[in-house]
Every structure is written in structure tokens, then in C-alpha cells.
Design an enzyme around this catalytic site. Structure first.
Site, mmCIF file in Angstrom:
data_model
loop_
_atom_site.group_PDB
_atom_site.id
_atom_site.type_symbol
_atom_site.label_atom_id
_atom_site.label_comp_id
_atom_site.label_asym_id
_atom_site.label_seq_id
_atom_site.Cartn_x
_atom_site.Cartn_y
_atom_site.Cartn_z
ATOM 1 N N LYS A 288 0.859 -1.188 0.000
ATOM 2 C CA LYS A 288 0.000 0.000 0.000
ATOM 3 C C LYS A 288 0.895 1.238 0.000
ATOM 4 O O LYS A 288 1.472 1.609 1.015
ATOM 5 C CB LYS A 288 -0.922 0.029 1.224
ATOM 6 C CG LYS A 288 -2.064 1.015 1.006
ATOM 7 C CD LYS A 288 -2.440 1.829 2.217
ATOM 8 C CE LYS A 288 -1.670 3.077 2.441
ATOM 9 N NZ LYS A 288 -1.850 4.185 1.491
ATOM 10 N N GLY B 199 7.071 6.029 7.764
ATOM 11 C CA GLY B 199 6.183 7.185 7.772
ATOM 12 C C GLY B 199 6.314 7.945 9.077
ATOM 13 O O GLY B 199 7.395 7.993 9.671
ATOM 14 N N SER B 200 5.204 8.493 9.543
ATOM 15 C CA SER B 200 5.243 9.352 10.731
ATOM 16 C C SER B 200 5.397 8.533 12.011
ATOM 17 O O SER B 200 5.015 7.359 12.074
ATOM 18 C CB SER B 200 3.954 10.168 10.813
ATOM 19 O OG SER B 200 2.853 9.301 10.985
ATOM 20 N N GLU C 156 10.023 2.543 10.400
ATOM 21 C CA GLU C 156 11.046 3.592 10.263
ATOM 22 C C GLU C 156 10.288 4.911 10.279
ATOM 23 O O GLU C 156 9.367 5.107 9.493
ATOM 24 C CB GLU C 156 11.828 3.366 8.963
ATOM 25 C CG GLU C 156 13.191 4.008 8.974
ATOM 26 C CD GLU C 156 13.151 5.454 8.548
ATOM 27 O OE1 GLU C 156 13.273 6.328 9.442
ATOM 28 O OE2 GLU C 156 12.976 5.719 7.352
ATOM 29 N N CYS D 171 13.848 11.658 5.774
ATOM 30 C CA CYS D 171 13.927 11.342 7.209
ATOM 31 C C CYS D 171 15.337 11.588 7.716
ATOM 32 O O CYS D 171 15.536 11.801 8.913
ATOM 33 C CB CYS D 171 13.477 9.913 7.469
ATOM 34 S SG CYS D 171 14.251 8.724 6.415
ATOM 35 N N GLU E 234 9.823 17.011 14.144
ATOM 36 C CA GLU E 234 10.218 16.841 12.747
ATOM 37 C C GLU E 234 9.388 17.792 11.881
ATOM 38 O O GLU E 234 8.156 17.706 11.868
ATOM 39 C CB GLU E 234 9.980 15.395 12.307
ATOM 40 C CG GLU E 234 10.467 15.139 10.896
ATOM 41 C CD GLU E 234 10.345 13.684 10.468
ATOM 42 O OE1 GLU E 234 9.270 13.102 10.644
ATOM 43 O OE2 GLU E 234 11.339 13.136 9.951
HETATM 44 P P1 NDP Z 1 1.829 8.832 7.548
HETATM 45 O O1 NDP Z 1 2.549 8.134 8.639
HETATM 46 O O2 NDP Z 1 0.424 9.234 7.792
HETATM 47 O O3 NDP Z 1 1.777 7.891 6.233
HETATM 48 C C1 NDP Z 1 2.733 6.923 5.902
HETATM 49 C C2 NDP Z 1 2.024 5.714 5.261
HETATM 50 O O4 NDP Z 1 1.149 5.110 6.208
HETATM 51 C C3 NDP Z 1 1.125 6.082 4.077
HETATM 52 O O5 NDP Z 1 1.105 5.040 3.137
HETATM 53 C C4 NDP Z 1 -0.230 6.222 4.734
HETATM 54 O O6 NDP Z 1 -1.308 6.126 3.842
HETATM 55 C C5 NDP Z 1 -0.185 5.064 5.705
HETATM 56 N N1 NDP Z 1 -1.105 5.168 6.820
HETATM 57 C C6 NDP Z 1 -1.677 6.282 7.339
HETATM 58 N N2 NDP Z 1 -2.494 5.943 8.369
HETATM 59 C C7 NDP Z 1 -2.431 4.603 8.503
HETATM 60 C C8 NDP Z 1 -3.039 3.674 9.386
HETATM 61 N N3 NDP Z 1 -3.882 4.048 10.354
HETATM 62 N N4 NDP Z 1 -2.769 2.364 9.241
HETATM 63 C C9 NDP Z 1 -1.909 1.953 8.286
HETATM 64 N N5 NDP Z 1 -1.300 2.797 7.408
HETATM 65 C C10 NDP Z 1 -1.546 4.100 7.526
HETATM 66 O O7 NDP Z 1 2.687 10.053 7.093
HETATM 67 P P2 NDP Z 1 2.208 11.347 6.271
HETATM 68 O O8 NDP Z 1 2.262 11.027 4.851
HETATM 69 O O9 NDP Z 1 0.897 11.851 6.777
HETATM 70 O O10 NDP Z 1 3.317 12.401 6.681
HETATM 71 C C11 NDP Z 1 3.206 13.057 7.924
HETATM 72 C C12 NDP Z 1 4.569 13.336 8.522
HETATM 73 O O11 NDP Z 1 5.234 12.092 8.756
HETATM 74 C C13 NDP Z 1 5.543 14.095 7.625
HETATM 75 O O12 NDP Z 1 5.338 15.473 7.678
HETATM 76 C C14 NDP Z 1 6.860 13.683 8.231
HETATM 77 O O13 NDP Z 1 7.110 14.433 9.390
HETATM 78 C C15 NDP Z 1 6.628 12.234 8.620
HETATM 79 N N6 NDP Z 1 7.109 11.320 7.567
HETATM 80 C C16 NDP Z 1 8.269 10.651 7.778
HETATM 81 C C17 NDP Z 1 8.763 9.854 6.777
HETATM 82 C C18 NDP Z 1 10.026 9.106 6.940
HETATM 83 O O14 NDP Z 1 10.782 8.993 5.996
HETATM 84 N N7 NDP Z 1 10.256 8.506 8.075
HETATM 85 C C19 NDP Z 1 8.115 9.716 5.483
HETATM 86 C C20 NDP Z 1 6.881 10.438 5.383
HETATM 87 C C21 NDP Z 1 6.417 11.194 6.384
HETATM 88 P P3 NDP Z 1 -1.926 7.469 3.201
HETATM 89 O O15 NDP Z 1 -0.863 8.099 2.395
HETATM 90 O O16 NDP Z 1 -3.057 6.958 2.415
HETATM 91 O O17 NDP Z 1 -2.351 8.325 4.373
#
Ligand code: NDP
Length: 499
Positions: free
Chosen positions: A180, A233-234, A255, A289, A390
Site C-alpha cells: 500500500k 512514515g510518521s 522507520e 527522514c 520533525e
Molecule cells: P503517515 O505516517 O500518515 O503515512 C505513511 C504511510 O502510512 C502512508 O502510506 C499512509 O497512507 C499510511 N497510513 C496512514 N495511516 C495509517 C493507518 N492508520 N494504518 C496503516 N497505514 C496508515 O505520514 P504522512 O504522509 O501523513 O506524513 C506526515 C509526517 O510524517 C511528515 O510530515 C513527516 O514528518 C513524517 N514522515 C516521515 C517519513 C520518513 O521517511 N520517516 C516519510 C513520510 C512522512 P496514506 O498516504 O493513504 O495516508
């Protein structure tokens, strides 16, 4: 390829078939440099689609697990060749949907190729070990088995490289996958899956479902048929996935970002340090990140460092990432723009000094994109939110330190612990830093960025949970280690009563 799409409409890939979501709904993705330009319509999937994909992955699991690992690796080698052929197209897709400069996108493609190459070769290793048994006529050894069905949940900031560095090791280890991607960047995801399909991956081994994390992603986390989750992700979502996944006894790897610092000591080579900080802070518009979001500068070199930092930041060109002459591109989305501008406001209110930039760029082509000037705050205190949270944008906080020890205290005084760097010519100070830095990756005389695919990638504290990605640890995550004892003695024998 089973092709069944109208122009600019992209489908899910489930059980080896490109298909529409059961919702019958699509959602548009726009170019962050020209937000009136829709680059494609993607499936707005529902939990039922995720459910179908898990079932397809489950059906394919035993066939793929019993395919010899070198044959699985051979498919990855074919994917590598196809990716090399499509490299330019992939880089353009990344820039179109994520916005980053085209040179950074080309670097991302290369990074994805490196991990696929590394993982392909691992098909001929995946070593267990043998060890002398404490019993006579007994052989003791370990083997690696796949987890089974694994969920791959990825962010938008590296829409090709991050999925590749999860998917390639997971596949060579014999897992079947439901992938996903971030809703903002599904185009690179579709292309990556097309490449594995063309390389000959059997139906059901890799399944793609686009759509919201809260529903589709959450279904993958909750479903008992999914044995492992690899997420980037976050921290907020990663922490929730770690908690829930652990409760359900799944293998989980998250991560989750950083607040990375570069320390510049009095004896630093500024010809290295300043470009390293500029690239770390503003490259890929700060949406990494591993981005450098803090510079901690020793008193004796502070003025010289700042003068050079300001000059090099001023020289950066800003614009559409498709224009190869631009150094800094738009942020990836309206949400990112709002978040970064909000943090700039917070920093000013907290009393930090806005020394450079700090504004949204407007007028002409900028009106169509999500542009913020590279921004530098000085006089930052460690308890400010801009120093601790962040921001994920082109914002650098600069601190002064009286010596290495104070610099280390500042560097370590955050919840995150992903990456860090120190610029010094003194091996003693460099090693003192290496031994005290609370980060999963430490660089000396190099930016906080990146890393190599055969080295572990990941962090401490709020930066990550579970086993590291990449390196040999990455393959450990995607396998279960099974201990085998074979008694080949002729008759009965005395056995340990311990366990
Ligand atoms: P998220 O953590 O919301 O999203 C990362 C992934 O998780 C996406 O594929 C998202 O889907 C999915 N996701 C969201 N909610 C759920 C859930 N409840 N269960 C399972 N999967 C889920 O990050 P954001 O894109 O909202 O970014 C927000 C902040 O996160 C950024 O501003 C940054 O600070 C941080 N971030 C850090 C990253 C890193 O490299 N470590 C990368 C990206 C973001 P969908 O896109 O459909 O919401």
C-alpha cells in the site's frame, strides 16, 4: 501484462490482474509544481480490496516459499535490467508526483536499483549457520523461512526507493506481499509493480492496493493472515502500528523520521561542512527522514560558518523539479506546505531568530506550486518545538556550542535518533562523538543523509522500532530463523533434561 485501463487511470494489481477497486471510485493525484495538472487517477480502494489482496497473497505463499531462493533472485535480476531500461521514465514519474529535483529523482532510481541488485544476490546466500552440537552424532543448524504474507506500507517522500528497499528483500526471502503506497505518490508504485510483473513474478506474489491508510492500511495491520508489517512514515502512525502489530503477535518494522544534527567543530573543513549542511537541510526540499534539521556549531568557527552558510543558501535556485537547473523544488503537497509554514510561524513566536528565508514563494510559476524559501533559524533553544519536532521541510535550526560535549548534549536532546554527523579533523573528537551519539547512523565529515544498501538503515527512540532495514538485518526481518537438530546415532542415547 493484463492491461485494462483507460488513459491516465491506474488500477490495483491483485492476484496477477490489474483491476478496479470494488468502490468504483477514483482519486486524482496532482503535480506539486503545477497543482492544476492531474497526473493520474488512482483507485480509491476499500478494505474489501485489501482483503482480496491478502487472499491472493495467501494463495501464492506456499508456491513462492518453495521456489528456490536463487530462482527468486533471478527474477530480481530481471527486474533490475527492466528498471535500468526505464530509469529515465521512473525519475520523471517521481518528480511529477513528489516534486523533487530531477537529479535527486535519478539518484533515487539508482538507489532502488542498488537494493534490487543486492537483494537478488542474496538469493544465493540467505545463510543460516551450523554449530557443533553438545550431543554425539547430532547435527545442529539454522535455516531461514519466510514470514508468509507481509504488508508493505510506504510514505511519499521516496516513492520508489523506500518500497524497493522493502519489497526486494521481502521477495527474495520468499514472502508474498500486499503493498500500500502513500496516497500522494501511487504512480511510482504502479511502475514498480509493472517492472516486477514483467520480470516474471508469479501471480499473487506482489499485490498493489492504492487508497487511504486509515482504511486500506489499517486492514493490513489488523488482518490475522498478515504475519509481518514493514512501515515507513510518521512517528504517530508507526507507533500505533508497532503497538497494534505487537498485540497481534506480528513481526513489525517501523522507520519513523528524525531530527538529525550536524556538529561543526572548530577544526572542521568548512569546504566540506557547509555544502554538507546545505545539501542535508535543503536537498529534496528537506523532505528526507535523514535531512539535516539542526546544525550545532562550535563558538570559534560560528561566524565563519554562518557567513558561508548564508552565501551558499542564497545561491540556491528554486523552481519546478523538472528543470534540471533548480536546486530546490516544491514541497510534496498542500498539507506539507501548510505544516512547514506553521512551523516557521511557531519558531518565530517561540523567539528564535529568522535569519534567512521563511516565506512562501508567490508570483508567476510559484503560484501553481507549494514553494517555501530555504529557511534558517538562529538563536534556537533546545526546548523550542522547532528544535524538537520533525518539520520535514527546508528549515534549518542553528545552535552554538562551547565544545564537543555541549554539542553532543544538544544533539542527543531530542526524542528522535536516526542520523547525525560531525565535522572535525580530529580522530579523538570524532570517536568520542561516534561513541556518544544517540543515533542509529553516524557520519564523520559527511552529511546526515543516506547510507548504502548493504549497511543497516534505521534509528533509535522515536525514529524506529523493530529490526533495521537493509544490510543483513533487513533480510533477518523478512525471515524466521528455524533451529534444526538431527540425531543420526544408531540407538537411544541420554538427552539433556534442561528444556
Ligand atoms: P503517515 O505516517 O500518515 O503515512 C505513511 C504511510 O502510512 C502512508 O502510506 C499512509 O497512507 C499510511 N497510513 C496512514 N495511516 C495509517 C493507518 N492508520 N494504518 C496503516 N497505514 C496508515 O505520514 P504522512 O504522509 O501523513 O506524513 C506526515 C509526517 O510524517 C511528515 O510530515 C513527516 O514528518 C513524517 N514522515 C516521515 C517519513 C520518513 O521517511 N520517516 C516519510 C513520510 C512522512 P496514506 O498516504 O493513504 O495516508
Amino acid at each position: 501484462m493484463t492491461e485494462n485501463r483507460t488513459s491516465r487511470t491506474y488500477q490495483n494489481y491483485i492476484g496477477g490482474v490489474w483491476c478496479d477497486s470494488v468502490s468504483g471510485q477514483l482519486y486524482p493525484v496532482v503535480n506539486p509544481a503545477h497543482n492544476t495538472q492531474v497526473i493520474g487517477q488512482f483507485q480509491a480502494s476499500l478494505p474489501q480490496d485489501a482483503d482480496n489482496a491478502i487472499a491472493a497473497a495467501g494463495d501464492a505463499a506456499s508456491g513462492w516459499a518453495s521456489t528456490p531462493a536463487p530462482q527468486r533472485g533471478a527474477i530480481l535480476y530481471r527486474a533490475l535490467d527492466i528498471m535500468a531500461r526505464r530509469a529515465e521514465e521512473l525519475a520523471r514519474a517521481i518528480t511529477l508526483e513528489e516534486g523533487k529535483p530531477i537529479a535527486d529523482a535519478a539518484g533515487e532510481v539508482k538507489r532502488a536499483m542498488n537494493i534490487i541488485e543486492y537483494a537478488a544476490g542474496e538469493g544465493r546466500r540467505l545463510f543460516g549457520y551450523t554449530t557443533p552440537s553438545e550431543l554425539p552424532d547430532t547435527v545442529a543448524y539454522t535455516v531461514k523461512r519466510p514470514i508468509g504474507v507481509v504488508a508493505i506500507i510506504t510514505p511519499w517522500n521516496f516513492p520508489l526507493a523506500i518500497p524497493a528497499w522493502k519489497i526486494a528483500p521481502a521477495l527474495v526471502c520468499g514472502n508474498t506481499l500486499v503493498y500500500k503506497p502513500a496516497s500522494a505518490t501511487p504512480l511510482s508504485a504502479v511502475k514498480l509493480v509493472e517492472i516486477f510483473e514483467e520480470a516474471g513474478l508469479p501471480a499473487g506474489v506482489l499485490n498493489l492496493v492504492t487508497g487511504p491508510g486509515a482504511s486500506v492500511g489499517n486492514t493490513l495491520v489488523e488482518d490475522e493472515r498478515v504475519g509481518g508489517i514493514s512501515f515507513t512514515g510518521s512517528t504517530e502512525i508507526g507507533t500505533a502500528i508497532t503497538a497494534r502489530g505487537s498485540e497481534l503477535l506480528k513481526k513489525v518494522q517501523c522507520e519513523m523520521g528524525g531530527k538529525n544534527a550536524a556538529i561543526i567543530l572548530n577544526d572542521a573543513d568548512l569546504d566540506k561542512a557547509v555544502p554538507g549542511v546545505v545539501q542535508g537541510a535543503f536537498g529534496s526540499t528537506g523532505q528526507r527522514c535523514t535531512a539535516t534539521s539542526r546544525a550545532i556549531v562550535e563558538d570559534g568557527i560560528y561566524n565563519e560558518f554562518m557567513e558561508s552558510l548564508m552565501a551558499q543558501t542564497k545561491a540556491l535556485t528554486i523552481g519546478d523539479g523538472m528543470d534540471a537547473s533548480k536546486d530546490v523544488a516544491p514541497l510534496a503537497s498542500r498539507d506539507q506546505l501548510d505544516t512547514v509554514l506553521e512551523y516557521i510561524g511557531i519558531g518565530t513566536e517561540e523567539g528564535a531568530r529568522l535569519t534567512f528565508g521563511g516565506h512562501q514563494l508567490r508570483g508567476g510559476e510559484f503560484d501553481e506550486g507549494y514553494y517555501v524559501e530555504p529557511t534558517i533559524f538562529t538563536e534556537v533553544k533546545t526546548d523550542m518545538r522547532i528544535a524538537r519536532e520533525e518539520i520535514f521541510g527546508p528549515v534549518l535550526c542553528v545552535f552554538r556550542a562551547s565544545d564537543l560535549q555541549e554539542a553532543v548534549r544538544i544533539s542527543n536532546d531530542v526524542d528522535f535518533g536516526l542520523s547525525s554527523s560531525v565535522y572535525t579533523r580530529d580522530l579523538v573528537q570524532a570517536h568520542e562523538y561516534i561513541n556518544t551519539a544517540k543515533t542509529g547512523m553516524v557520519h564523520v565529515n559527511a552529511p546526515t543523509l543516506g547510507g548504502e544498501v548493504h549497511m543497516p538503515f534505521g534509528g533509535l527512540g522515536a525514529s524506529g522500532t523493530g529490526q533495521r532495514e537493509q544490510g543483513t538485518e533487513g533480510f533477518d526481518f523478512f525471515t524466521e530463523t528455524i533451529s534444526v537438530y538431527i540425531d543420526h546415532s544408531a540407538g537411544a542415547k541420554e538427552r539433556s533434561r534442561f528444556i
